[in-house]
Design a protein around this motif. Sequence first.
Motif, PDB file in Angstrom:
ATOM      1  N   PRO A 141       0.813  -1.226   0.000  1.00  0.00           N
ATOM      2  CA  PRO A 141       0.000   0.000   0.000  1.00  0.00           C
ATOM      3  C   PRO A 141       0.847   1.277   0.000  1.00  0.00           C
ATOM      4  CG  PRO A 141      -0.128  -1.129   2.116  1.00  0.00           C
ATOM      5  CD  PRO A 141       0.535  -2.070   1.171  1.00  0.00           C
ATOM      6  N   PHE A 142       2.013   1.229   0.621  1.00  0.00           N
ATOM      7  CA  PHE A 142       2.903   2.392   0.590  1.00  0.00           C
ATOM      8  C   PHE A 142       3.395   2.643  -0.833  1.00  0.00           C
ATOM      9  CE2 PHE A 142       3.092   0.988   4.976  1.00  0.00           C
ATOM     10  CZ  PHE A 142       3.148   2.175   5.706  1.00  0.00           C
ATOM     11  N   LEU A 143       3.775   1.566  -1.507  1.00  0.00           N
ATOM     12  CA  LEU A 143       4.280   1.675  -2.871  1.00  0.00           C
ATOM     13  C   LEU A 143       3.222   2.221  -3.818  1.00  0.00           C
ATOM     14  CD1 LEU A 143       6.326   1.106  -5.107  1.00  0.00           C
ATOM     15  CD2 LEU A 143       5.723  -1.315  -4.966  1.00  0.00           C
ATOM     16  N   ARG A 144       2.002   1.726  -3.714  1.00  0.00           N
ATOM     17  CA  ARG A 144       0.948   2.130  -4.641  1.00  0.00           C
ATOM     18  C   ARG A 144       0.447   3.551  -4.379  1.00  0.00           C
ATOM     19  NH1 ARG A 144      -0.725  -1.766  -7.971  1.00  0.00           N
ATOM     20  NH2 ARG A 144      -0.092  -3.926  -7.514  1.00  0.00           N
ATOM     21  N   ALA A 145       0.645   4.052  -3.166  1.00  0.00           N
ATOM     22  CA  ALA A 145       0.214   5.422  -2.846  1.00  0.00           C
ATOM     23  C   ALA A 145       1.255   6.465  -3.217  1.00  0.00           C
ATOM     24  CB  ALA A 145      -0.094   5.526  -1.354  1.00  0.00           C
ATOM     25  N   ALA A 146       2.475   6.027  -3.510  1.00  0.00           N
ATOM     26  CA  ALA A 146       3.593   6.951  -3.671  1.00  0.00           C
ATOM     27  C   ALA A 146       3.703   7.518  -5.077  1.00  0.00           C
ATOM     28  CB  ALA A 146       4.894   6.247  -3.304  1.00  0.00           C
ATOM     29  N   THR A 147       4.184   8.747  -5.153  1.00  0.00           N
ATOM     30  CA  THR A 147       4.588   9.336  -6.426  1.00  0.00           C
ATOM     31  C   THR A 147       6.086   9.153  -6.651  1.00  0.00           C
ATOM     32  OG1 THR A 147       4.842  11.483  -5.332  1.00  0.00           O
ATOM     33  CG2 THR A 147       2.743  11.049  -6.425  1.00  0.00           C
ATOM     34  N   THR A 148       6.844   9.081  -5.550  1.00  0.00           N
ATOM     35  CA  THR A 148       8.289   8.878  -5.612  1.00  0.00           C
ATOM     36  C   THR A 148       8.674   7.880  -4.531  1.00  0.00           C
ATOM     37  OG1 THR A 148       8.629  11.167  -6.355  1.00  0.00           O
ATOM     38  CG2 THR A 148      10.552   9.997  -5.476  1.00  0.00           C
ATOM     39  N   VAL A 149       9.517   6.909  -4.881  1.00  0.00           N
ATOM     40  CA  VAL A 149       9.935   5.896  -3.910  1.00  0.00           C
ATOM     41  C   VAL A 149      11.454   5.811  -3.850  1.00  0.00           C
ATOM     42  CG1 VAL A 149       7.868   4.458  -3.977  1.00  0.00           C
ATOM     43  CG2 VAL A 149       9.675   4.072  -5.658  1.00  0.00           C
ATOM     44  N   PHE A 150      11.950   5.536  -2.647  1.00  0.00           N
ATOM     45  CA  PHE A 150      13.368   5.316  -2.398  1.00  0.00           C
ATOM     46  C   PHE A 150      13.541   3.924  -1.813  1.00  0.00           C
ATOM     47  CE2 PHE A 150      13.035   9.748  -2.859  1.00  0.00           C
ATOM     48  CZ  PHE A 150      14.289  10.270  -3.136  1.00  0.00           C
ATOM     49  N   MET A 151      14.694   3.342  -2.037  1.00  0.00           N
ATOM     50  CA  MET A 151      14.982   2.008  -1.513  1.00  0.00           C
ATOM     51  C   MET A 151      16.497   1.811  -1.518  1.00  0.00           C
ATOM     52  SD  MET A 151      13.644   0.289  -4.998  1.00  0.00           S
ATOM     53  CE  MET A 151      12.634   1.767  -5.163  1.00  0.00           C
TER      54      MET A 151
ATOM     55  N   ARG B 205       3.713  -0.011 -10.555  1.00  0.00           N
ATOM     56  CA  ARG B 205       2.581   0.078  -9.627  1.00  0.00           C
ATOM     57  C   ARG B 205       2.146   1.509  -9.353  1.00  0.00           C
ATOM     58  NH1 ARG B 205       6.272  -4.042  -7.702  1.00  0.00           N
ATOM     59  NH2 ARG B 205       5.460  -4.651  -5.695  1.00  0.00           N
ATOM     60  N   GLY B 206       2.721   2.496 -10.064  1.00  0.00           N
ATOM     61  CA  GLY B 206       2.182   3.847  -9.937  1.00  0.00           C
ATOM     62  C   GLY B 206       3.151   4.989  -9.741  1.00  0.00           C
ATOM     63  N   PRO B 207       4.238   4.832  -8.986  1.00  0.00           N
ATOM     64  CA  PRO B 207       5.161   5.963  -8.808  1.00  0.00           C
ATOM     65  C   PRO B 207       5.736   6.450 -10.134  1.00  0.00           C
ATOM     66  CG  PRO B 207       5.596   4.242  -7.194  1.00  0.00           C
ATOM     67  CD  PRO B 207       4.625   3.662  -8.186  1.00  0.00           C
ATOM     68  N   ARG B 208       6.168   7.721 -10.137  1.00  0.00           N
ATOM     69  CA  ARG B 208       6.747   8.309 -11.340  1.00  0.00           C
ATOM     70  C   ARG B 208       8.266   8.305 -11.322  1.00  0.00           C
ATOM     71  NH1 ARG B 208       3.669   7.669 -14.952  1.00  0.00           N
ATOM     72  NH2 ARG B 208       4.623   9.363 -16.185  1.00  0.00           N
ATOM     73  N   LEU B 209       8.837   8.089 -10.129  1.00  0.00           N
ATOM     74  CA  LEU B 209      10.283   8.086 -10.004  1.00  0.00           C
ATOM     75  C   LEU B 209      10.690   7.113  -8.905  1.00  0.00           C
ATOM     76  CD1 LEU B 209      13.073   9.400 -10.753  1.00  0.00           C
ATOM     77  CD2 LEU B 209      12.648  11.002  -8.874  1.00  0.00           C
ATOM     78  N   ALA B 210      11.741   6.327  -9.154  1.00  0.00           N
ATOM     79  CA  ALA B 210      12.300   5.410  -8.159  1.00  0.00           C
ATOM     80  C   ALA B 210      13.792   5.696  -8.025  1.00  0.00           C
ATOM     81  CB  ALA B 210      12.073   3.957  -8.576  1.00  0.00           C
TER      82      ALA B 210
END
Length: 288
Positions: A172-182, A200-205
Motif C-alpha cells: 500500500p505504501f508503494l501504490r500510494a507513492a509518487t516517488t519511492v526510495f529504496m 505500480r504507480g510511482p513516477r520516479l524510483a
Amino acid sequence: MPTPSSVAVCGPASWNHLIVLDHLPEPVPHMQFARRSWQTIGGTSAGKALHLAGLGVNVRLCTPLGTDDDGQRVRGALTAAGVAVDSFSSEQTERHVNLMTEHGQRVSLYVATPSTPSEHDLSVATAAVAAADVAVVDLSELGALLLQRVDGSTPVWVDLHDYDGSSDFHEPFLRAATTVFMSDDSTKDPWELMRSCLARGPRLAVCTRGAQGAIALDASGNRYQIAAVPADVVDTNGAGDAFMAGFLASSLHGKTVQDSLKAAVMQARIAIGSEHLHPLLAEALPAP
C-alpha cells in the motif's frame, strides 16, 4: 518572495542506545567489550525531518511519543533543532538498542514500541498532509493507517528501505507513492526492482547502493546514476534518511533528477560524519 515549500513527515521517532562492537554477536553465550556507546535520537522520520530542517525546508513531523523521559528528550531536541513536532499520545516512546560494527553492520533491537494512533491523531496527521506541498509517509503503523485516509491531492514520497519487491506490508505504501526510495540490500538487480515499483504507480524510483553510489529510474525509462563521495564514517545510522531529504529539498527547488542525486549524496555524507542523525543534535541534546 515565494512561500517556502512545506513538507509533512509522518512516522517513527525513537530514543536509541548505540553500541559499537568488534563484530556482531554470535548466537552462543559469550562476552564482548564495546568499542564505544552513546544515546541519541533515532527513527527514520526523525532523521528525514532533521535533515530537511537543516536545509531550510519548512517541515512538520507527526510522530507518536510518550510522556516518559525518552519522549521528553526526543521532543525537546527535535524542537530545538528546528523541527515542528506534532507528537501523538503513546503509552511509551519507541526505543531501540542498536548493535553495530565499524563496517556498518547492524542489528536493531526494539525495546519499546509506540501505541496505535488514535482517531484524533490520524485526523491531525491527515490535515498536516493535506496542508503540505509534499508528504513523506514512512513505513509504520501510523503510515499504514494514514494512507487509508489521504485523498491523493498531496504528492507522497515513500522510503521502502530494504524492499525485496514482494512484501505485502510495503504494497500500500508503494501504490500510494509518487516517488519511492529504496536500498539494494535485498536485490541482485536494482534496475529491475525500480522498474517493478514504477509499474505500480510511482513516477520516479531511487535506489541507494552504498559504496557504489545511487541510481534512479523515471516513468519514461530514463536512467540516472551517481558515484558515492569519499567520507570519514563515524556512524552509518540515518544515511538513507539524509539522502532522501537532500534529494527532496533539491527537487523542491526545481532541480533535475541528476542534480538532486548529487545533493542527496552530499547530504548523506553529513549524516555519516556524525554520531547523531544530524549534527544539529550535538547542540540540541542535553549533555549526558
